[in-house]
Design an enzyme around this catalytic site. Sequence first.
Site, mmCIF file in Angstrom:
data_model
loop_
_atom_site.group_PDB
_atom_site.id
_atom_site.type_symbol
_atom_site.label_atom_id
_atom_site.label_comp_id
_atom_site.label_asym_id
_atom_site.label_seq_id
_atom_site.Cartn_x
_atom_site.Cartn_y
_atom_site.Cartn_z
ATOM 1 N N HIS A 118 31.660 39.147 38.775
ATOM 2 C CA HIS A 118 31.604 40.286 37.811
ATOM 3 C C HIS A 118 30.145 40.419 37.549
ATOM 4 C CE1 HIS A 118 32.126 42.282 34.073
ATOM 5 N NE2 HIS A 118 33.252 42.786 34.416
ATOM 6 N N ASP A 191 33.596 31.219 35.291
ATOM 7 C CA ASP A 191 33.750 32.538 34.667
ATOM 8 C C ASP A 191 35.457 32.400 34.533
ATOM 9 O OD1 ASP A 191 34.678 35.107 33.894
ATOM 10 O OD2 ASP A 191 33.232 36.091 35.242
ATOM 11 N N GLN A 194 39.411 35.744 34.193
ATOM 12 C CA GLN A 194 40.728 36.203 35.023
ATOM 13 C C GLN A 194 41.623 35.219 35.290
ATOM 14 O OE1 GLN A 194 41.490 39.215 35.013
ATOM 15 N NE2 GLN A 194 39.556 40.460 35.053
ATOM 16 N N LYS A 217 41.532 39.760 27.336
ATOM 17 C CA LYS A 217 42.326 39.864 28.217
ATOM 18 C C LYS A 217 43.687 39.019 28.328
ATOM 19 C CE LYS A 217 38.142 40.880 31.282
ATOM 20 N NZ LYS A 217 38.146 42.192 31.469
ATOM 21 N N CYS A 353 32.869 46.660 38.020
ATOM 22 C CA CYS A 353 31.559 45.742 37.467
ATOM 23 C C CYS A 353 31.384 44.710 38.546
ATOM 24 C CB CYS A 353 32.043 45.231 36.209
ATOM 25 S SG CYS A 353 32.125 46.191 34.837
HETATM 26 C C1 LIG Z 1 35.949 38.094 36.138
HETATM 27 C C2 LIG Z 1 35.385 38.720 34.850
HETATM 28 N N1 LIG Z 1 34.191 38.162 34.253
HETATM 29 C C3 LIG Z 1 33.814 38.485 33.262
HETATM 30 C C4 LIG Z 1 34.142 39.593 32.681
HETATM 31 C C5 LIG Z 1 33.740 40.153 31.348
HETATM 32 O O1 LIG Z 1 34.738 40.282 30.149
HETATM 33 P P1 LIG Z 1 34.033 40.887 29.129
HETATM 34 O O2 LIG Z 1 33.865 42.326 29.037
HETATM 35 O O3 LIG Z 1 35.320 40.780 28.217
HETATM 36 O O4 LIG Z 1 33.047 40.160 28.517
HETATM 37 C C6 LIG Z 1 35.459 40.507 33.351
HETATM 38 C C7 LIG Z 1 35.813 41.703 32.738
HETATM 39 O O5 LIG Z 1 36.448 42.318 33.328
HETATM 40 C C8 LIG Z 1 35.882 39.874 34.569
HETATM 41 O O6 LIG Z 1 36.877 40.568 34.935
#
Ligand SMILES: Cc1ncc(COP(=O)(O)O)c(C=O)c1O
Length: 399
Positions: A118, A191, A194, A217, A353
């Site tokens: 992401h 990260d 997910q 999430k 993203c």
């Molecule tokens: C794999 C992953 N990392 C990071 C994020 C970023 O999350 P946030 O926007 O809640 O900071 C997302 C959001 O969709 C994501 O899917």
Amino acid sequence: MLNAKKIKQDFPILKRKTQGRQLCYLDSAATSQKPRHVLKAMDDYYEKHNSNVHRGVHTLSEEATELYEGARKKVAGFINAGMKEMVFTKNATEAINLVSHTLDVKKGGEILSSVMEHHSNIVPWQLCGAKVRYAGMDENGNLDMGDYEKMISEKTRLVAVTHVSNVLGTINDVRRIAKLAHDVGALCLVDGAQSVPHMPVDVKKLGVDFLAFSGHKMLGPTGIGCLYGKKEVLDSMMPFMGGGDMIREVTLAKTTYNEVPHKFEAGTPDIAGAVGLGAAVDYLSSIGMGSVQKHEEILAKRAVEELSRQGVEIYGPKKRAGVVAFNVHGLHAHDVASMLDEHGIAVRSGHHCAQPLMERLGISSSARASFCVYNDERDVLKLASSLRDIIDKVGGRLQ
Ligand SMILES: Cc1ncc(COP(=O)(O)O)c(C=O)c1O
């Protein structure tokens, strides 16, 4: 097995209609819906205990502090971390930025990210001034482990990798990647945006140094996220932001810092958000993360079968978490998502993203259905039959 029909009833929003149809929410990878338990915990906090934390000796302040630190204990326990290893942030993005801003990247130091990330696990590293390298991915949507073996070297300061891809649903072997990083003295940041909401995650078993995730999430509210960090690593880092609560003593000449995790929580935190996240963790724990994972993987497998039958292109490996990205031949992903919306179905469309990943796949966008505890087989069948209708309707126009 998990009783999704009963679980659905805990989520008030799932009773509503969109476009005159019963809502079928398949966009939980973007943000999940919230059960009544979470909404009630936050209401209760504001109605009965609202005050600032760590600051007062009066009853309300002590209650608010107890609730806030109680939430930290719940969230830490959820991933098998210690209380001092759990920093509350705004979201996963801020958690990653906390590390990228405070990490001491020596001259010539490298960060190893991947093409599957992401943007929030790419851009902070590009901003931090280090050289960023990227591990690749094979045709099936699996990370190229050969790249990790080749690219991790004594120059590597940190390896930043997603546990589960938000586009492909790939579940990465982060334990192995952390081991490769540690073998050369590098740190490993995972990260977990997910993964933490959808499967059992144990930071001790994974052996990672950092884990970033977002409350919204995982059935919790927006505005609260988490950074797990190994205590000794957090202790060695400089503060991220300066202000109230993160200090031990301030003089006009200098400041000494509070102990972790407070050293990283400057200013009044999102107390109600933490309380809501604590309630979300209680809710997920009562179902059991093993059951959550199994349920969502079955739904994803079923969705892949049903969607393949409609002739749509599906991205990602066979074994996947509850995420299914797809494209309908001849239709833009936004049009697919708009037409599904007319059927009452919410899916995400766009680059998710993850533009470098889209480029690697040779596409600019896709639609994406993502599953959560409140989805069931009927949601999958509704998606498949609505796609059938859409393809039949526009099929003639596409010839
Ligand atoms: C794999 C992953 N990392 C990071 C994020 C970023 O999350 P946030 O926007 O809640 O900071 C997302 C959001 O969709 C994501 O899917």
